[in-house]
Write an enzyme that holds these catalytic residues in place. Sequence first.
Site, mmCIF file in Angstrom:
data_model
loop_
_atom_site.group_PDB
_atom_site.id
_atom_site.type_symbol
_atom_site.label_atom_id
_atom_site.label_comp_id
_atom_site.label_asym_id
_atom_site.label_seq_id
_atom_site.Cartn_x
_atom_site.Cartn_y
_atom_site.Cartn_z
ATOM 1 C CG HIS A 1 -1.652 -1.254 1.534
ATOM 2 N ND1 HIS A 1 -1.219 -2.080 2.342
ATOM 3 C CD2 HIS A 1 -2.941 -1.369 1.431
ATOM 4 C CE1 HIS A 1 -2.534 -2.920 2.407
ATOM 5 N NE2 HIS A 1 -3.506 -2.514 1.872
ATOM 6 C CG ASP B 1 1.630 -0.963 3.562
ATOM 7 O OD1 ASP B 1 1.035 -0.460 4.314
ATOM 8 O OD2 ASP B 1 1.473 -1.744 2.490
ATOM 9 C CD GLU C 1 -7.408 -8.581 -1.173
ATOM 10 O OE1 GLU C 1 -6.604 -8.030 -1.608
ATOM 11 O OE2 GLU C 1 -7.433 -8.569 0.163
ATOM 12 C CD GLU D 1 -6.868 -11.873 2.352
ATOM 13 O OE1 GLU D 1 -6.305 -10.936 1.680
ATOM 14 O OE2 GLU D 1 -6.916 -11.688 3.908
ATOM 15 C CG HIS E 1 -10.733 -11.409 2.379
ATOM 16 N ND1 HIS E 1 -10.327 -10.414 1.564
ATOM 17 C CD2 HIS E 1 -10.091 -11.186 3.510
ATOM 18 C CE1 HIS E 1 -9.573 -9.718 2.224
ATOM 19 N NE2 HIS E 1 -9.201 -10.222 3.353
ATOM 20 C CG ASP F 1 -3.930 -10.958 -0.914
ATOM 21 O OD1 ASP F 1 -2.971 -11.015 -1.850
ATOM 22 O OD2 ASP F 1 -4.410 -9.839 -0.466
ATOM 23 C CG ASP G 1 -9.043 -10.775 7.542
ATOM 24 O OD1 ASP G 1 -8.700 -12.106 7.139
ATOM 25 O OD2 ASP G 1 -8.788 -9.873 6.884
ATOM 26 C CG ASP H 1 -5.006 -11.302 7.270
ATOM 27 O OD1 ASP H 1 -5.653 -11.993 6.699
ATOM 28 O OD2 ASP H 1 -4.862 -10.364 7.622
ATOM 29 C CG ASP I 1 -2.904 -9.779 2.979
ATOM 30 O OD1 ASP I 1 -2.460 -9.163 4.042
ATOM 31 O OD2 ASP I 1 -4.118 -9.358 2.472
HETATM 32 C C1 XUL Z 1 -7.593 -6.758 4.385
HETATM 33 C C2 XUL Z 1 -6.614 -7.202 3.244
HETATM 34 C C3 XUL Z 1 -5.950 -6.088 2.378
HETATM 35 C C4 XUL Z 1 -5.593 -6.217 1.061
HETATM 36 C C5 XUL Z 1 -5.001 -4.926 0.399
HETATM 37 O O1 XUL Z 1 -8.442 -7.690 4.813
HETATM 38 O O2 XUL Z 1 -6.632 -8.261 2.888
HETATM 39 O O3 XUL Z 1 -4.328 -6.113 3.002
HETATM 40 O O4 XUL Z 1 -4.950 -7.157 0.529
HETATM 41 O O5 XUL Z 1 -5.541 -3.602 0.767
HETATM 42 CO CO CO Z 2 -5.439 -9.217 1.068
#
Ligand code: XUL
Ligand code: CO
Length: 441
Positions: free
Chosen positions: A106, A109, A237, A273, A276, A301, A312, A314, A344
Site C-alpha cells: 500500500h 506502507d 479483492e 484471499e 476472506h 492473497d 480475519d 490472517d 497476506d
Molecule cells: C485486508 C486485506 C488487505 C488487502 C490490500 O483484509 O486483505 O490487506 O489485501 O489492501
Molecule cells: Co488481502
Amino acid sequence: MVVIGNKEYFKGIGEIKFEGRESDNPLAYKFYDPEQLVAGKTMRDHFRFSMAYWHTLCGTGGDPFGPSTKEFPWATSNDPMVAAREKADAAFEFITKMGLDYYCFHDYDLVDEAGSLAESEKRVFKTVDYLKEKMKVSGVKLLWGTANLFSNPRYMNGAASNPNFDVVAHAGAQLKIALDATMELNGENYVFWGGREGYMSLLNTNMKLEQDNIGRFMRMARDYARGQGFKGTFFIEPKPMEPSKHQYDFDAATSIKFIREQELAGDFKLNIEVNHATLAQHTFQHELQVAANSGMLGSIDANRGDYQNGWDTDQFPNNVMETAEAMLVFLKSDGLQGGGINFDAKTRRNSTDLEDIFIAHIGGADTFARGLMVADSVINNSNYEKLLGKRYASFTSGKGLDFVRGKLSLTDLYDVAKLGGEPKQISGKQELFENIINQYV
Ligand code: XUL
Ligand code: CO
C-alpha cells in the site's frame, strides 16, 4: 541475489534453500523447490510468491486489546525518510534471503503519510526511487500496488463510496499517486480492496449512489492508467465485512456482477484471499472456482482463518488439505491470470523473534508446494477425473448432448421424461472423492 543494505537486519539467517522433507532445519524449504517441474512448469513460475509489505515490515502485533509486542530494528528513526529507507533495506534483505520473486504494497506502507497530500506525494516518490534501485540489483519485481483508502480517519465513511464528494476527490488524488508509483516500479497489477466501501448501517446509506460512485472511480483509474501505458490487470479483492459491517465486494460472485455492471470487464479480475472466503461462509476453492468460471481468477492473497474465530486472523497457510483442493481448481483453470501468490499473512502477536517471519513464510510456501503436488497427482495418477467425467456422462451423448448444445425445447424434455419413466438413482460418491484426495496427501 541477496541484497543487504547498510545494516543487516536478519543476522545469522542466510539464503533459504530447499533441503527436502527429511531436513530438520527450520530455516529450509521442505517441499517448495523453486526449480521443480510440476505440470510442465516450475513451482516458481506457478506461484510467483510475493511478500506483503504491510504485515511483514509494518505489523508490530498491536490488537484492539493491547499495543505492539514487536520492536522492529528497521523502525527506530523519527525521520520518515530514513525510516522508509531502512524499511526498504529490511524488505529486500528478507525477500532476497527467502528467494521470493515479488512484493506488494500500500502507498503508506512504504513511507508514513505526511500532513499534506503534496508532502505525502514527495515522500512516496523519494521512496519509489530508492526501491527502483533495490529492484534493479536484486531482480525482485512488484506484483501489485494499492492505495490505503481505509486507515486514515478521513475515510471513516468510505473512500470512493463516501457521501462527501471532497473525500471522494481526496481518495482520487491518493489513487492517482499510488497508480503512478505502481507504474513507475513496473508493477504488474493494481489492487482495489475496499475495507470501508460498504456500510455500517443501511439507514443512513444510499447504496445505489455509493456503488455507482465506486464504479466511476474504478473506470477513472482504468482510463488514467491505460492512458499512461499501463498494461497490467486491475484486481478487486472481495471481502464480506470487517472493518465495515457489510462490504460491497462481498465475495467473488458479487464482485463479478459488479465488474460486469460497471463495464470494467476485460480490465478487472479478482484477487481471492483465503480468509476472506471463510468470512463469506465459502471455502477457498469455491471462491477460486467462481472466479475461474468467469475467466477472472487473477491473483491470490494466501493466508488462513481460524475455524473457531469469526474474524480475519490472517494466519500463514498450513492446511495442506484445503490448499490441495484449492490447487485442483488452480491447475484445472490453468493458474492465475497475471497475478501471483501474495502472503497476506502475519505472524502471531506472541511470535516475537525475527526468525519467526522466515519460518512462517517457509511454512506457507511449503503448504502451497505440497498442495500443488497433491493436486497434480490426483489429476494424473488417480481416477478422479474419470469419476468426475462419469458423473456427467449423460450430457456427452444422445438427448443429454442435444440439451447441452441447445437443441431441445421444454416440450422435448417433456417427451424424454414421459418415455423414460422415473430416473434411476445414481450415487454422488462424495466419500470416494474425499478418499482420493486423502490418499494423495
Ligand atoms: C485486508 C486485506 C488487505 C488487502 C490490500 O483484509 O486483505 O490487506 O489485501 O489492501
Ligand atoms: Co488481502
